[in-house]
Structures are given as C-alpha cells and as structure tokens.
Design a protein around this motif. Structure first.
Motif, PDB file in Angstrom:
ATOM      1  N   ASN A   1       7.484  -3.884  -0.994  1.00  0.00           N
ATOM      2  CA  ASN A   1       6.145  -4.441  -0.785  1.00  0.00           C
ATOM      3  C   ASN A   1       6.069  -5.890  -1.256  1.00  0.00           C
ATOM      4  OD1 ASN A   1       5.113  -2.113   0.343  1.00  0.00           O
ATOM      5  ND2 ASN A   1       4.287  -1.327  -1.573  1.00  0.00           N
TER       6      ASN A   1
ATOM      7  N   GLU B   1       8.838  -2.678   5.132  1.00  0.00           N
ATOM      8  CA  GLU B   1       7.470  -2.505   4.626  1.00  0.00           C
ATOM      9  C   GLU B   1       6.555  -1.960   5.718  1.00  0.00           C
ATOM     10  OE1 GLU B   1       3.318  -3.937   3.646  1.00  0.00           O
ATOM     11  OE2 GLU B   1       4.610  -4.613   5.288  1.00  0.00           O
ATOM     12  N   TYR B   2       6.742  -2.418   6.959  1.00  0.00           N
ATOM     13  CA  TYR B   2       5.941  -1.947   8.087  1.00  0.00           C
ATOM     14  C   TYR B   2       6.201  -0.457   8.342  1.00  0.00           C
ATOM     15  CZ  TYR B   2       4.272  -1.362  12.873  1.00  0.00           C
ATOM     16  OH  TYR B   2       3.629  -0.904  14.003  1.00  0.00           O
TER      17      TYR B   2
ATOM     18  N   ARG C   1       4.441   1.551   5.719  1.00  0.00           N
ATOM     19  CA  ARG C   1       2.990   1.568   5.896  1.00  0.00           C
ATOM     20  C   ARG C   1       2.573   2.519   7.003  1.00  0.00           C
ATOM     21  NH1 ARG C   1       0.755  -2.617   8.521  1.00  0.00           N
ATOM     22  NH2 ARG C   1       2.519  -3.922   7.914  1.00  0.00           N
TER      23      ARG C   1
ATOM     24  N   TYR D   1       4.922   6.721   6.048  1.00  0.00           N
ATOM     25  CA  TYR D   1       5.368   6.904   4.665  1.00  0.00           C
ATOM     26  C   TYR D   1       6.170   8.200   4.495  1.00  0.00           C
ATOM     27  CZ  TYR D   1       5.201   7.743  -0.365  1.00  0.00           C
ATOM     28  OH  TYR D   1       5.556   8.014  -1.668  1.00  0.00           O
TER      29      TYR D   1
END
Length: 279
Positions: A48, A216-217, A220, A223
């Motif tokens: 993140n 990170e995408y 998001r 998860y």
C-alpha cells in the motif's frame, strides 16, 4: 489501522526482528521474503505504501525504518550463516525454516479469511499450490546457467529479489542459484561489496515501483482471492524447501533436524502470536 495507530501500537525491537526474518528470505535458498512478510502482516502495508509513496511519506518512513534495519541485518547475518551452513548444516537449517514457516501459517490463514471464504477461494488456493509447485519442480530440474557477474546481471538479481517481496512464495535465491551467481551474491552481501550491492538495489527499486501499483490494485479489488492465492504459493514454496538429501547423516544429525524443526515451529508460532498482539 491508520499510520498514527501503527506508530503508537508497536514494538520496535520486534519489528527489527521481523525485518531480520524477511531479509533472510532474500538470501536463504527456498525461502521467500514476501511470504514471511505476509505471515507477519506487513506485506499489505508495504504494498500500500509503495503504491502510494507520497501519502504520509515521512510517517511511513518512520514506521518502516525498523523493518529496513532488520532487513539489512538479515541479509548480512544470513549471508554469513549460509556460507557456513552450505554443506552438512544446511539440512538442519532448512528444517528450522520449514518449522518456522509452518508455525506462522495459522496466522496467515486467519489473515486470508478476514473477509470470509467461498468455494472459489479454495479453488484458487489449491490451483496456486499445484501450479507453483509444478513451476518450481521444473525450474529446479531443468533451468541451469552460469552468468558472469556484471552490472546488468546484478541488476537482474535485484529485480528477482524485489519480485520475492512483491510475489509471496517466490524465492529469489533459488533463481539466482539457477543463474550460477548465488555464491557471489552471498559473498557480496556478507562483505557489503558496493559494486554488487548498488546495482542489486537499483534493480530492486525499479521493479518494486514498476509493479507495486498493480499488486495494490489486485489487493483492493480481490483481497480474499489474492490472499488465498498467496497461501497456496507459500505452501508450495515450503514443500520445495523440505530437505531431501541426508548423505553422511548419523542418528544425532536426524535428532538435530527434529530439534531445529520443533524450535522453528515454536518460534514461528510465538512470533505470530506477538504479531496478533501488536496489530
């Protein structure tokens, strides 16, 4: 938990210790720094931050400095250990690592299920385990090379180390072994040889900042599925580091393997318990 709470609810010495273990994943064959980071609960915060590097920059720097110190110490310490352990003690050391990882797996399993699980998550986990196990078995059997040390080859080593952070379960040292540069890399880290350390660092930074946003995408948007994928990969990589060679072993050597495994499992379980306490 936001960054202010992380800074308040922490144990700096424990964070340095976690960094040492993560750093070991960059140098110990078969061990993944990213997998250890995931087990300790610091993988997602790292991704993140790297994906949003300017957000709370100095607070994040302050938060991650102990991990970075530990990571450097882990690299240097385990470079020396690996040099000594290559041979008879390597099997005992690897059993200790297997135990440590297994001791921390319950914590990773809880982390993966924080948003619930469904049938697809289990399928992804099993698929990741089988696919990665097949890839690692193929690589260990058929991929061998002898690359000469140079700026470019060290840069590639750095890129592989970064992938070991970004892709939990991927052991960069395995691939560097396949390149024929592992001994030189361990020597360079143990002596802090800047002619190797600098291009390794550059390769790592370029790779991390190129791919952190992508990881990170995925986190998001998916998860649970991504964490179950990670769990499958960690299991496959753990299977691959289980020692299979016991040439010249005596009864006491097998006892030491068992002691190493039990001690590692106890350490891993204790550390994952501390991680739950400080989350």
């Amino acid at each position: 938990m936001d960054i202010d709470k992380k800074l308040k609810n922490r144990n700096i010495l424990f964070d340095i210790l976690k960094g040492i273990f993560v750093g070991s994943g960059f140098i110990v064959p078969g061990v993944s720094g990213g997998a250890i980071a995931a087990i300790f609960g610091i993988y997602k915060p790292i991704i993140n931050w790297l994906a949003n590097i300017t957000k709370d920059f100095w607070k994040n720097v302050k938060y991650f400095i102990p991990f970075a110190i530990g990571g450097v110490l882990g690299l240097v310490i385990f470079s020396y250990i690996v040099k000594v352990a290559l041979g008879r003690y390597e099997t005992i050391m690897m059993w200790a690592f297997v135990g440590t990882i297994l001791g921390m797996l319950p914590s990773l399993w809880r982390e993966a299920g924080q948003e619930g699980r469904d049938k697809t998550d289990y399928m992804i986990m099993v698929g990741a385990f089988l696919l990665v196990l097949a890839i690692l078995l193929f690589a260990s059997k058929y991929i061998k090379a002898n690359v000469e040390p140079s700026f470019i080859s060290w840069f590639v080593c750095g890129a592989l180390i970064a992938l070991g952070i970004l892709v939990p379960g991927l052991s960069p040292s395995n691939f560097i072994l396949y390149m024929g540069m592992y001994k030189e890399m361990a020597e360079a880290f143990s002596k802090l040889d800047m002619s190797a350390v600098i291009p390794i660092g550059l390769g790592g930074l370029v790779t991390i900042f190129s791919l952190a946003k992508v990881i990170e995408y995925i986190f998001r948007k998916n998860y649970s599925k991504f964490y179950h994928f990670i769990f499958g990969v960690v299991m496959a990589s753990t299977v691959m580091i289980v020692p299979t060679s016991y040439a010249g072993f005596t009864g006491i050597d097998y006892v030491w393997c068992l002691v190493g495994f039990i001690a590692g499992a106890g350490l891993g379980y204790w550390m994952s318990g501390l991680e739950e306490k400080y989350k």
